[in-house]
Motif scaffolding. Structure first.
Motif, PDB file in Angstrom:
ATOM      1  N   PHE A   6       1.236  -1.575   0.593  1.00 63.10           N
ATOM      2  CA  PHE A   6      -0.223   0.118   0.286  1.00 63.10           C
ATOM      3  C   PHE A   6       0.989   1.301   0.182  1.00 63.10           C
ATOM      4  O   PHE A   6       0.432   1.975  -0.761  1.00 63.10           O
ATOM      5  N   ARG A   7       1.721   1.413   0.392  1.00 66.89           N
ATOM      6  CA  ARG A   7       2.655   2.858   1.264  1.00 66.89           C
ATOM      7  C   ARG A   7       3.350   2.873  -0.449  1.00 66.89           C
ATOM      8  O   ARG A   7       3.934   3.390  -0.454  1.00 66.89           O
ATOM      9  N   ILE A   8       4.551   1.708  -0.064  1.00 67.50           N
ATOM     10  CA  ILE A   8       4.954   1.955  -2.355  1.00 67.50           C
ATOM     11  C   ILE A   8       3.541   2.193  -3.498  1.00 67.50           C
ATOM     12  O   ILE A   8       4.512   3.403  -3.772  1.00 67.50           O
ATOM     13  N   LEU A   9       2.552   1.737  -3.980  1.00 64.23           N
ATOM     14  CA  LEU A   9       1.868   2.237  -4.638  1.00 64.23           C
ATOM     15  C   LEU A   9       1.220   3.951  -3.908  1.00 64.23           C
ATOM     16  O   LEU A   9       1.106   4.558  -5.012  1.00 64.23           O
ATOM     17  N   GLN A  24      15.321   6.959  -2.482  1.00 59.37           N
ATOM     18  CA  GLN A  24      14.251   8.053  -2.114  1.00 59.37           C
ATOM     19  C   GLN A  24      13.237   7.407  -2.170  1.00 59.37           C
ATOM     20  O   GLN A  24      12.589   8.394  -1.353  1.00 59.37           O
ATOM     21  N   LEU A  25      12.800   6.260  -2.944  1.00 60.67           N
ATOM     22  CA  LEU A  25      11.217   5.775  -2.309  1.00 60.67           C
ATOM     23  C   LEU A  25      11.720   5.467  -0.758  1.00 60.67           C
ATOM     24  O   LEU A  25      10.362   5.971  -0.515  1.00 60.67           O
ATOM     25  N   THR A  26      12.429   5.456  -0.452  1.00 65.90           N
ATOM     26  CA  THR A  26      12.136   4.506   1.066  1.00 65.90           C
ATOM     27  C   THR A  26      12.381   5.760   2.082  1.00 65.90           C
ATOM     28  O   THR A  26      11.082   6.535   2.832  1.00 65.90           O
ATOM     29  N   GLU A  31       8.926  10.148   4.587  1.00 56.20           N
ATOM     30  CA  GLU A  31       8.031  11.174   4.474  1.00 56.20           C
ATOM     31  C   GLU A  31       6.213  11.033   4.853  1.00 56.20           C
ATOM     32  O   GLU A  31       5.922  11.716   5.419  1.00 56.20           O
ATOM     33  N   ARG A  32       5.738  10.360   4.270  1.00 57.81           N
ATOM     34  CA  ARG A  32       4.483  10.344   3.955  1.00 57.81           C
ATOM     35  C   ARG A  32       3.666   9.678   5.268  1.00 57.81           C
ATOM     36  O   ARG A  32       2.877   9.805   5.573  1.00 57.81           O
ATOM     37  N   HIS A  33       4.386   8.562   5.369  1.00 61.52           N
ATOM     38  CA  HIS A  33       3.795   7.645   6.351  1.00 61.52           C
ATOM     39  C   HIS A  33       4.271   6.987   7.475  1.00 61.52           C
ATOM     40  O   HIS A  33       4.091   6.863   8.708  1.00 61.52           O
TER      41      HIS A  33
END
Length: 354
Positions: A6-9, A24-26, A31-33
């Motif tokens: 969920f967090r990746i998508l 960068q994605l990590t 930052e978002r979650h």
């Protein structure tokens, strides 16, 4: 759907068009979650690559992560992601659930609605407001679509008054949605897509995005929301020149490209009569999007001032989008703020806009 997927998508879909390395994605997920573990994300990304949900392309020492819109199941996973976001957002918000239930009952009668998104929902609900993006089917009969848009606006206004909650909405037909995403200008739609919940027909929303990408158009979201009052003087002068209004004595330097609707809001926010009177001139020389103009005017509470200028322009140079904007503003019972007609007409003649 497990939490990591969920967090990746959620993070990648909010940053469409951006190239994320795994590092960068990590960082962006954290930052978002709030939390993110590189090892878990790395493992899940490779699992999703094997399922052909994601593409991992090696560039140098890094792997760049992108959604694979060629995979038929991706749209269903993104739909599941949106439903999960909706459930989490609405949990314990009984009043908002009641409002949305009433809204669904009213909007079910509208044939043109494909999908509805709530924009920047967490921030806006704290401010006691809703910001909505409507994706509408493009109809061959324009008058029918405009009638439905008016009905949607009137219905939402009644709900707003009943529930004491401000509702601002952007209603875009499919071709307008495409044009704004394809544009090289900074515009609200690109910013909206970075923080939204598609809570009504999310599958239709993501299918529309896939269709646009399949045409070879790169959809690039913009994370930071533009505040028209903060558009720099360099950018303002540059864009005014782009739209046919060069201020005497001003020096034009390269700036960022903003959509004309953002520039109009920036002008209306100023207490400079000269700048405000530039609005009819650039409107006379360039087409605008009536729904986008209405949305921004309502959002920044500039509708009355805009209506006064549009009515002068309508007398001098009737244009289709101007007429549509006036009708929509009048449907919302906007109180016109009168402008100096003689001064505006004189300036329009000076700039060959009358």
């Amino acid at each position: 759907m497990d939490t990591t997927t969920f967090r990746i998508l959620d993070t990648i879909s909010a940053g469409l068009g951006k190239s994320f390395s795994i590092n960068q994605l990590t960082a962006k997920i954290k930052e978002r979650h709030g939390t993110a573990h590189y090892a878990n994300i790395y493992k899940k990304l490779h699992e999703l690559e094997r399922q052909q949900i994601l593409d991992l392309n090696k560039i140098g020492k890094s792997s760049i992560v992108r959604l694979n819109f060629q995979n038929y199941l991706l749209i269903d996973l993104l739909t599941e992601m949106e439903i999960k976001k909706k459930l989490e957002f609405l949990q314990e918000k009984t009043d908002l659930q009641m409002l949305l239930q009433e809204m669904y009952r009213y909007l079910n009668k509208m044939y043109s609605i494909k999908s509805i998104c709530s924009v920047n929902p967490k921030k806006n609900i704290k401010l006691n407001r809703l910001e909505l993006l409507f994706l509408l089917k493009t109809s061959k009969e324009e008058s029918l679509t405009q009638d439905e848009i008016t009905k949607i606006l009137n219905g939402l206004q009644k709900l707003q008054n009943k529930h004491n909650l401000r509702i601002d909405c952007l209603l875009l037909e499919e071709y307008e949605f495409l044009n704004l995403l394809e544009s090289d200008e900074i515009n609200p739609l690109k910013e909206i897509l970075s923080d939204k919940i598609a809570f009504f027909c999310p599958q239709a929303f993501w299918d529309e995005i896939r269709g646009i990408i399949d045409r070879g158009i790169e959809v690039i979201t913009k994370e930071r929301e533009t505040k028209p009052a903060e558009i720099t003087e360099v950018d303002l002068i540059y864009n005014l020149a782009r739209f046919g209004y060069k201020e005497f004595g001003s020096r034009i330097r390269q700036g960022q490209k903003f959509c004309i609707e953002y520039i109009i809001m920036a002008l209306l926010m100023q207490n400079d009569v000269r700048r405000i009177e530039a609005v009819p001139i650039i409107l006379a020389k360039h087409n605008t999007n009536s729904s986008l103009l209405l949305f921004l005017a309502q959002k920044y509470r500039l509708s009355g001032r805009l209506l006064g200028l549009l009515k002068i322009l309508e007398k001098t140079k009737p244009m289709k989008e101007i007429k549509k904007t006036i009708k929509l503003l009048e449907a919302l019972n906007v109180e016109e703020i009168k402008a100096d007609e003689e001064s505006i007409l004189q300036k329009m003649r000076l700039y060959n806009a009358a």
